[in-house]
Design a protein around this motif. Structure first.
Motif, PDB file in Angstrom:
ATOM      1  N   TYR A 145     -17.464   3.638  -4.392  1.00 50.82           N
ATOM      2  CA  TYR A 145     -17.941   2.275  -4.631  1.00 50.82           C
ATOM      3  C   TYR A 145     -17.781   1.791  -6.066  1.00 50.82           C
ATOM      4  O   TYR A 145     -17.427   0.614  -6.268  1.00 50.82           O
ATOM      5  N   PRO A 146     -18.017   2.617  -7.092  1.00 52.41           N
ATOM      6  CA  PRO A 146     -17.740   2.106  -8.444  1.00 52.41           C
ATOM      7  C   PRO A 146     -16.279   1.671  -8.625  1.00 52.41           C
ATOM      8  O   PRO A 146     -16.007   0.658  -9.273  1.00 52.41           O
ATOM      9  N   VAL A 147     -15.352   2.427  -8.016  1.00 50.54           N
ATOM     10  CA  VAL A 147     -13.936   2.052  -8.114  1.00 50.54           C
ATOM     11  C   VAL A 147     -13.669   0.786  -7.316  1.00 50.54           C
ATOM     12  O   VAL A 147     -12.936  -0.113  -7.763  1.00 50.54           O
ATOM     13  N   PHE A 148     -14.258   0.683  -6.115  1.00 51.61           N
ATOM     14  CA  PHE A 148     -14.094  -0.533  -5.311  1.00 51.61           C
ATOM     15  C   PHE A 148     -14.512  -1.766  -6.099  1.00 51.61           C
ATOM     16  O   PHE A 148     -13.785  -2.759  -6.177  1.00 51.61           O
ATOM     17  N   LEU A 149     -15.724  -1.712  -6.661  1.00 51.68           N
ATOM     18  CA  LEU A 149     -16.274  -2.886  -7.335  1.00 51.68           C
ATOM     19  C   LEU A 149     -15.485  -3.219  -8.600  1.00 51.68           C
ATOM     20  O   LEU A 149     -15.316  -4.387  -8.946  1.00 51.68           O
ATOM     21  N   ALA A 150     -15.006  -2.182  -9.295  1.00 56.27           N
ATOM     22  CA  ALA A 150     -14.234  -2.432 -10.516  1.00 56.27           C
ATOM     23  C   ALA A 150     -12.833  -2.947 -10.209  1.00 56.27           C
ATOM     24  O   ALA A 150     -12.236  -3.655 -11.025  1.00 56.27           O
ATOM     25  N   SER A 151     -12.303  -2.590  -9.028  1.00 56.24           N
ATOM     26  CA  SER A 151     -10.932  -2.965  -8.672  1.00 56.24           C
ATOM     27  C   SER A 151     -10.851  -4.319  -7.985  1.00 56.24           C
ATOM     28  O   SER A 151      -9.747  -4.845  -7.804  1.00 56.24           O
ATOM     29  N   ALA A 152     -11.983  -4.872  -7.588  1.00 49.74           N
ATOM     30  CA  ALA A 152     -11.964  -6.137  -6.843  1.00 49.74           C
ATOM     31  C   ALA A 152     -11.438  -7.260  -7.729  1.00 49.74           C
ATOM     32  O   ALA A 152     -11.902  -7.460  -8.858  1.00 49.74           O
ATOM     33  N   THR A 153     -10.472  -7.987  -7.214  1.00 50.41           N
ATOM     34  CA  THR A 153      -9.883  -9.091  -7.972  1.00 50.41           C
ATOM     35  C   THR A 153     -10.560 -10.421  -7.660  1.00 50.41           C
ATOM     36  O   THR A 153     -10.328 -11.405  -8.357  1.00 50.41           O
ATOM     37  N   SER A 154     -11.373 -10.443  -6.616  1.00 52.12           N
ATOM     38  CA  SER A 154     -12.121 -11.644  -6.241  1.00 52.12           C
ATOM     39  C   SER A 154     -13.341 -11.210  -5.452  1.00 52.12           C
ATOM     40  O   SER A 154     -13.629 -10.006  -5.341  1.00 52.12           O
ATOM     41  N   LYS A 155     -14.046 -12.161  -4.885  1.00 50.07           N
ATOM     42  CA  LYS A 155     -15.255 -11.846  -4.118  1.00 50.07           C
ATOM     43  C   LYS A 155     -14.918 -10.942  -2.943  1.00 50.07           C
ATOM     44  O   LYS A 155     -13.951 -11.158  -2.220  1.00 50.07           O
ATOM     45  N   ILE A 156     -15.743  -9.904  -2.745  1.00 52.68           N
ATOM     46  CA  ILE A 156     -15.567  -9.015  -1.596  1.00 52.68           C
ATOM     47  C   ILE A 156     -16.295  -9.636  -0.411  1.00 52.68           C
ATOM     48  O   ILE A 156     -17.503  -9.851  -0.448  1.00 52.68           O
ATOM     49  N   ASP A 157     -15.550  -9.925   0.642  1.00 53.24           N
ATOM     50  CA  ASP A 157     -16.111 -10.645   1.789  1.00 53.24           C
ATOM     51  C   ASP A 157     -16.859  -9.739   2.751  1.00 53.24           C
ATOM     52  O   ASP A 157     -17.806 -10.180   3.413  1.00 53.24           O
ATOM     53  N   LEU A 158     -16.443  -8.480   2.843  1.00 57.47           N
ATOM     54  CA  LEU A 158     -16.998  -7.596   3.866  1.00 57.47           C
ATOM     55  C   LEU A 158     -16.813  -6.152   3.442  1.00 57.47           C
ATOM     56  O   LEU A 158     -15.815  -5.805   2.793  1.00 57.47           O
ATOM     57  N   ALA A 159     -17.775  -5.312   3.827  1.00 56.63           N
ATOM     58  CA  ALA A 159     -17.635  -3.863   3.695  1.00 56.63           C
ATOM     59  C   ALA A 159     -17.690  -3.269   5.095  1.00 56.63           C
ATOM     60  O   ALA A 159     -18.703  -3.386   5.785  1.00 56.63           O
ATOM     61  N   LEU A 160     -16.607  -2.667   5.533  1.00 55.42           N
ATOM     62  CA  LEU A 160     -16.543  -1.993   6.823  1.00 55.42           C
ATOM     63  C   LEU A 160     -16.812  -0.513   6.585  1.00 55.42           C
ATOM     64  O   LEU A 160     -16.044   0.162   5.899  1.00 55.42           O
ATOM     65  N   ILE A 161     -17.898  -0.022   7.151  1.00 57.37           N
ATOM     66  CA  ILE A 161     -18.323   1.361   6.929  1.00 57.37           C
ATOM     67  C   ILE A 161     -18.173   2.114   8.245  1.00 57.37           C
ATOM     68  O   ILE A 161     -18.850   1.798   9.233  1.00 57.37           O
ATOM     69  N   LEU A 162     -17.312   3.106   8.263  1.00 53.85           N
ATOM     70  CA  LEU A 162     -17.031   3.902   9.457  1.00 53.85           C
ATOM     71  C   LEU A 162     -17.575   5.306   9.245  1.00 53.85           C
ATOM     72  O   LEU A 162     -17.022   6.091   8.469  1.00 53.85           O
ATOM     73  N   GLY A 163     -18.661   5.619   9.929  1.00 52.19           N
ATOM     74  CA  GLY A 163     -19.289   6.928   9.762  1.00 52.19           C
ATOM     75  C   GLY A 163     -20.639   6.952  10.434  1.00 52.19           C
ATOM     76  O   GLY A 163     -20.875   6.255  11.423  1.00 52.19           O
ATOM     77  N   GLY A 164     -21.546   7.721   9.875  1.00 51.69           N
ATOM     78  CA  GLY A 164     -22.896   7.810  10.403  1.00 51.69           C
ATOM     79  C   GLY A 164     -23.900   7.187   9.455  1.00 51.69           C
ATOM     80  O   GLY A 164     -23.542   6.463   8.515  1.00 51.69           O
ATOM     81  N   ASP A 165     -25.181   7.484   9.683  1.00 53.57           N
ATOM     82  CA  ASP A 165     -26.241   6.875   8.882  1.00 53.57           C
ATOM     83  C   ASP A 165     -26.141   7.241   7.404  1.00 53.57           C
ATOM     84  O   ASP A 165     -26.417   6.416   6.531  1.00 53.57           O
TER      85      ASP A 165
END
Length: 306
Positions: A47-67
């Protein structure tokens, strides 16, 4: 909802979760959506890399896994206001996720999202911070830590199982001292997890409340308590001179608590936003299914419903 930039996090080490993440990424990129994808697990925090790499607003986070995968996502994304679509792919209990059966037609899912045919459920979160100094002029000595389930103050040691002595205040007033394995401060979402196993109350996620539950207390008079969501819970470790007492967020180690320091826990300013695809979502049905509530041993018919 626009789908111009999307996060996809899959459960680390799970081939099924990764395969579905790659399939979704290809479909979204074909729709001219920028995708940030990576594994999430005990040793992987994308997530730190995701947020730092975003070039614009992040519209959605798709999380595939468990709780567990979902809890990690919520801790990092809720404060950014990013909606989460969590799907049980490779998970176990799936308390916080949409069923996999609702997700298999992924092309239809993207169309539903873009045409706003879904519901959003907001879930309360907690934040915690360490302080030291005088009660009149306390000084923060840590970052803010967030959780979706619970904050836990309990000791941990490599070679023994130490007990803890914790004093709790609510809004500056001493409530009690607890001797035992620790203390849980839970959201309604977390009331069905560690708190439930410690005989704490189950709270509907639509409520705004905080549950405080002692873990294996050495006194039968130490009982769980439910307090208003606007309260500030202060926990003071007493009698720990070896730096055993630690703060845990959703089962993950946050920081050690030095002698003279205390933890303040309060409701976070931002809620976690979960996308609901099911048309007949029911919290009570989730309790019956996930906790396997069996009811009475002898079943009776309810003719009054006719």
């Amino acid at each position: 909802m626009e789908l111009k930039q999307v996060i996809i996090a899959h459960k680390a080490g799970d081939p099924q979760s990764q395969a579905w993440a790659e399939k979704c990424a290809r479909q979204l990129e074909a729709r001219h959506c920028k995708v940030l994808m990576g594994p999430s697990g005990f040793k992987d925090n994308p997530y730190p890399v995701f947020l730092a790499s975003a070039t614009s607003k992040i519209d959605l986070a798709l999380i595939l896994g468990g709780d567990g995968t979902v809890l990690t996502a919520a801790r990092h994304l809720a404060q950014e206001g990013i909606p989460i679509l969590a799907v049980n792919v490779g998970g176990h209990l799936g308390f916080l996720t949409e069923p996999f059966e609702e997700f298999q037609n992924t092309e239809q899912i993207w169309e539903r999202l873009e045409s706003d045919r879904y519901a959003v459920q907001e879930r309360m979160m907690l934040e915690a911070r360490l302080f030291e100094g005088s009660r009149i002029d306390p000084q923060p000595v840590s970052d803010r830590f967030f959780c979706l389930n619970e904050m836990c103050v309990k000791p941990a040691s490599i070679d023994r199982m130490p007990t803890s002595i914790l004093e709790m205040e609510v809004d500056g007033e001493i409530v009690d001292q607890y001797q035992g394995d620790g203390l849980l401060v839970s959201t309604p979402t977390g009331s069905t997890c560690y708190t439930a196993s410690a005989n704490g109350p189950i709270i509907h996620p639509g409520m705004s409340a905080i549950a405080v539950t002692p873990i294996c207390p050495l006194s039968l008079s130490s009982r769980p308590i439910v307090i208003p969501a606007g309260s500030v819970v202060s926990i003071w470790p007493l009698g720990d001179y070896e730096l055993n007492t630690k703060l845990w967020t959703d089962g993950t180690l946050a920081t050690s608590i030095w002698p003279g320091q205390w933890v303040n826990v309060s409701m976070a300013k931002r809620f976690a936003k979960f996308i609901i695809l099911r048309e007949s979502y029911s919290f009570y049905q989730t309790l019956r299914e996930k906790l396997q509530w069996a009811g009475a041993r002898i079943r009776y018919s309810n003719n009054h419903r006719n």
